[in-house]
Design an enzyme around this catalytic site. Structure first.
Site, PDB file in Angstrom:
ATOM      1  N   ASP A  73       0.843  -1.194   0.000  1.00 14.26           N
ATOM      2  CA  ASP A  73       0.000   0.000   0.000  1.00 14.26           C
ATOM      3  C   ASP A  73       0.876   1.242   0.000  1.00 14.26           C
ATOM      4  O   ASP A  73       2.079   1.168   0.240  1.00 14.26           O
ATOM      5  CB  ASP A  73      -0.949  -0.023   1.206  1.00 14.26           C
ATOM      6  CG  ASP A  73      -0.204  -0.144   2.527  1.00 14.26           C
ATOM      7  OD1 ASP A  73       0.488   0.807   2.895  1.00 14.26           O
ATOM      8  OD2 ASP A  73      -0.321  -1.197   3.207  1.00 14.26           O
ATOM      9  N   GLU A 123      23.515 -22.638 -17.352  1.00 13.39           N
ATOM     10  CA  GLU A 123      22.514 -21.748 -16.729  1.00 13.39           C
ATOM     11  C   GLU A 123      23.175 -20.518 -16.113  1.00 13.39           C
ATOM     12  O   GLU A 123      22.628 -19.415 -16.156  1.00 13.39           O
ATOM     13  CB  GLU A 123      21.722 -22.502 -15.660  1.00 13.39           C
ATOM     14  CG  GLU A 123      20.685 -23.450 -16.234  1.00 13.39           C
ATOM     15  CD  GLU A 123      20.087 -24.377 -15.178  1.00 13.39           C
ATOM     16  OE1 GLU A 123      18.914 -24.727 -15.314  1.00 13.39           O
ATOM     17  OE2 GLU A 123      20.811 -24.752 -14.217  1.00 13.39           O
TER      18      GLU A 123
END
Ligand code: GLA
Length: 735
Positions: free
Chosen positions: A536, A616
């Site tokens: 928020d 990776e």
């Protein structure tokens, strides 16, 4: 005062931003009515829309005498009190000493000043004298002498207006506030849609758009936190409003506790919106001279669709809400060990993750839950903020030194508002929790809420945390909160003040966070509440980023981040690459796709890097490099949602454009390929139509207009969940 004016004759107030306007008027019997909020309409005072008609069953104030056409039940008001013949939802409800509860607010005076008002102990937008102006309108209740000061902050450049209310009891007797919303706004006869963001733990901020109906619609939280379930940000818009076109209004409550937004379509087809602290289990006693301030609501208007509304919020929060020095500067790219190890780690395991992190180009290692007390599971030790030396031999300073020795920063997880029953702290202070006398507590994740309405509890916790932070070099804090507030009773407050506990809890959180950020101004602070349970505007005042969701599945994240982007800057969303199959969903998505999705946020990793293959690792290096190259676009750029994942089930696309429009990146995910596919075109936005842009991959050159109005085809036939990316840079020369 340039942006706030008052006309002595007509008694009209006008607030102006560059593209919006807000009007109010003081009318008969010193009633403050709302006239208008919307596009800038020049110098017309919108007084002509008020009509005074005799309305059946809508009462008239005594002062109106025989005039039956003046009724608060149908007039658009600015801030209505209960008990004066307005039967709609009201903003203010009080209880007086004699048990009566009417409060009739009338205009008394007003003042204006340059710069932005502030609120005591509450987050709110800030603004210098060059950036903002303030209007304060004082209303009063004649009988109790309660003063109600409506505060308006006007930010012309940002196109936002803030509202809050300051109440002061100037009467002799106590007044108990039972409902004190932060704002109220009445729209005349208008059929609108309501957009809100609902969800649950790991599936936060799912967007929903509904037509308003007669009666009251609401979203709320009674959980003591803004919640995973309903975000305190809503939008009202015309039925035809889209991403690019049409009128819309945003309302964001800068508050992290119980909230409620109610929208009522009344008998006259008028729409009233109120937003603020949830009245549930809320009351606040004001003795003579006491002051109560509501949290702030940040409102914005766009006539250019929802996309523009979001960009207004993004800019406003980045420039005048988030205070962190990191708001506009690159954040360290981090690896967090939570999904890598959960509670099962020792210092070697952590160090190895950090070492690989360094190899692939990360900047920071974050040690998550499990480093303190006897915390080998989530049943224990919250409150015991001392390092567990069995797990981390040599203690934190040694581990941090080793990690710093790699050239890596160090971050730490804490959960200051909580306590485990199995903890030294609980054994010593069993009364430091929220607990209803004689009743058993509701546990959640086997933990309880500390009674942080009490100063001694806050002091103790913060001192313990400061001891840790002072003992070693911590560059980042993740402040977590892993249960809703319950057992709401503070042994430190008298019975008549128990209605204050929820709010005092939130004020306690804010005070603790303020202490943290003012003591360590260089700290990068990330908020978290089981992911995005406290996402928020209030939290953004303290931390520039919030962990968006515990759900790290790239495909689910598309909707979570989509919903979050309506009200919050992209740079505020913590987003990490995790392993596949995903721990929460079991889904597998390509590494590149996970990286693209996490790049639409504050990018990081949350997996055991030491387990990555060499191949990776090489790919991860590229991802990090790519993120660093685009980071300024994420931090400062304009964001465009190019698709709606609730409508388009084939692909999701979003776009960043630099403020100077010289660079743009379109990223996305192909969700579902079909055989013999359609040609899917992506239409870019926000470019200079008359300038040339070069495709960074192919070298092809297009006009901005061609990219925006003719589009570019998406690649096809590459399988599901494949990443989509385009980058265009302006080349010299107009057409
Ligand atoms: C919450 C957070 C996670 C992790 C765990 C640790 O769920 O959202 O990221 O920190 O707590 O317990």
């Amino acid at each position: 005062m340039k942006y706030i004016t008052y006309n002595d004759e007509s008694r009209v107030f006008v607030l102006r931003t560059n593209h919006s306007m807000y009007q109010m008027q003081v009318i008969n019997f010193d009633t403050l009515v709302h006239l208008y909020y919307g596009a800038n309409i020049g110098d017309t005072e919108i007084t002509h829309r008020l009509m005074f008609l005799d309305r059946g069953f809508s009462g008239n104030p005594y002062e109106a005498g025989d005039d039956r056409t003046f009724s608060l039940d149908v007039l658009p008001q600015e801030y209505s009190g209960y008990g004066n013949g307005d039967y709609r939802i009201n903003s203010l409800e009080v209880e007086h000493q004699d048990g009566s509860d009417a409060v009739h607010l009338r205009y008394e005076s007003h003042r204006m000043w340059k710069g932005k008002y502030s609120l005591e102990g509450l987050p709110c937008m800030y603004g210098s004298e060059d950036e903002a102006e303030t209007l304060e309108i004082t209303l009063y209740d004649r009988i109790s002498n309660l003063k109600v000061r409506l505060l308006y902050g006007v930010f012309p450049e940002l196109d936002v207006i803030t509202r809050a209310v300051r109440m002061e009891n100037e009467g002799e007797n106590p007044v108990k506030i039972q409902r004190a919303m932060s704002m109220e706004m009445d729209y005349p006869n208008r059929h609108m849609d309501f957009i809100h963001f609902y969800g649950r733990h790991t599936m936060e901020r799912q967007m929903e758009r509904l037509p308003l109906h007669h009666g009251v619609q609401s979203v709320e939280s009674k959980r003591g936190m803004s919640s995973h379930q309903h975000n305190p940000f809503i939008i009202l818009c015309d039925k035809k409003t889209t991403e690019k076109h049409g009128e819309c209004y945003g309302y964001a409550l800068a508050y992290s506790g119980n909230h409620r937004c109610e929208i009522e379509v009344d008998q006259m087809e008028q729409t009233r919106v109120v937003m603020g602290i949830h009245p549930y289990h809320f009351s606040y006693i004001l003795n003579k001279g006491d002051v109560f301030e509501t949290p702030e609501v940040i409102i914005a208007y766009s006539s250019e669709g929802l996309g523009k509304l979001s960009r207004i919020y993004h800019d406003a929060y980045r420039s005048n809400l988030i205070r962190s020095k990191y708001v506009n500067s690159p954040r360290p790219v981090l690896v967090n060990n939570w999904e890598a190890t959960y509670f099962d780690f020792n210092e070697e395991k952590l160090f190895n993750i950090a070492k690989t992190a360094k190899e692939i180009g990360l900047d920071m290692f974050v040690l998550d839950d499990g480093w303190f007390g006897n915390r080998n599971s989530d049943y224990t030790s919250l409150g015991d903020w001392q390092v567990n030396e069995e797990k981390i031999r040599g203690g934190l300073p040694k581990l941090v030194q080793r990690i710093n020795g790699l050239g890596m920063k160090f971050g730490l997880w804490i959960e200051p508002e909580m306590i485990s029953e199995d903890s030294e702290l609980y054994r010593k202070h069993p009364d430091w929790i929220l607990r209803i006398p004689e009743r058993r507590m509701t546990r959640s994740r086997s933990q309880l809420n500390l009674d942080i309405t009490r100063k001694e509890v806050r002091d103790h916790v913060m001192e313990k945390i400061f001891e840790v932070l002072d003992s070693c070099k911590v560059d980042y804090i993740k402040w977590d909160m892993n249960r809703s507030v319950d057992n709401v009773f503070s042994s430190a407050l008298p019975p008549e003040r128990q209605g204050e506990v929820f709010h005092r809890y939130v004020l306690g959180v804010y005070e603790m966070m303020e202490r943290l950020v003012s003591r360590y101004p260089d700290l990068l602070f990330e908020n978290c509440a089981g992911g995005g349970g406290r996402f928020d505007a209030g939290m953004l005042y303290y931390s520039p980023q919030i962990w968006c969701s515990d759900n790290t599945d790239a495909i689910d994240r598309l909707r979570i981040q989509y919903g979050t982007s309506f009200g919050y800057p992209i740079s505020s969303m913590g987003a990490h690459v995790s392993v596949c199959p995903n721990h929460g969903t079991g889904r597998t998505a390509p590494f590149d796709t996970r990286a693209i999705v996490a790049s639409a946020g504050t990018f990081g990793y949350e997996l055991d890097l030491a387990k990555l293959s060499d191949e990776e690792k090489e790919i991860a290096k590229e991802h990090i490099q790519e993120y660093k190259e685009m980071e300024m676009l994420v931090l400062n750029g304009d964001y465009y949602r190019l698709t709606n994942p609730y409508r388009n089930h084939e692909y999701v696309l979003w776009q960043f454009v630099s403020k100077d429009k010289k660079e743009t990146i379109v990223n996305g995910v192909m969700l579902r390929n079909e055989s013999n596919p359609h040609i899917h075109l992506v239409y870019l936005e926000g470019l200079e139509p008359d300038r040339h842009y070069k495709d960074a991959d192919t070298g092809a050159v297009y006009t901005g207009a061609a990219l925006m109005y003719a589009g570019v085809p998406l690649p096809v036939g590459q399988g599901d969940y494949q990443p989509l990316k385009f980058k265009f840079c302006m080349t010299d020369g107009d057409i």
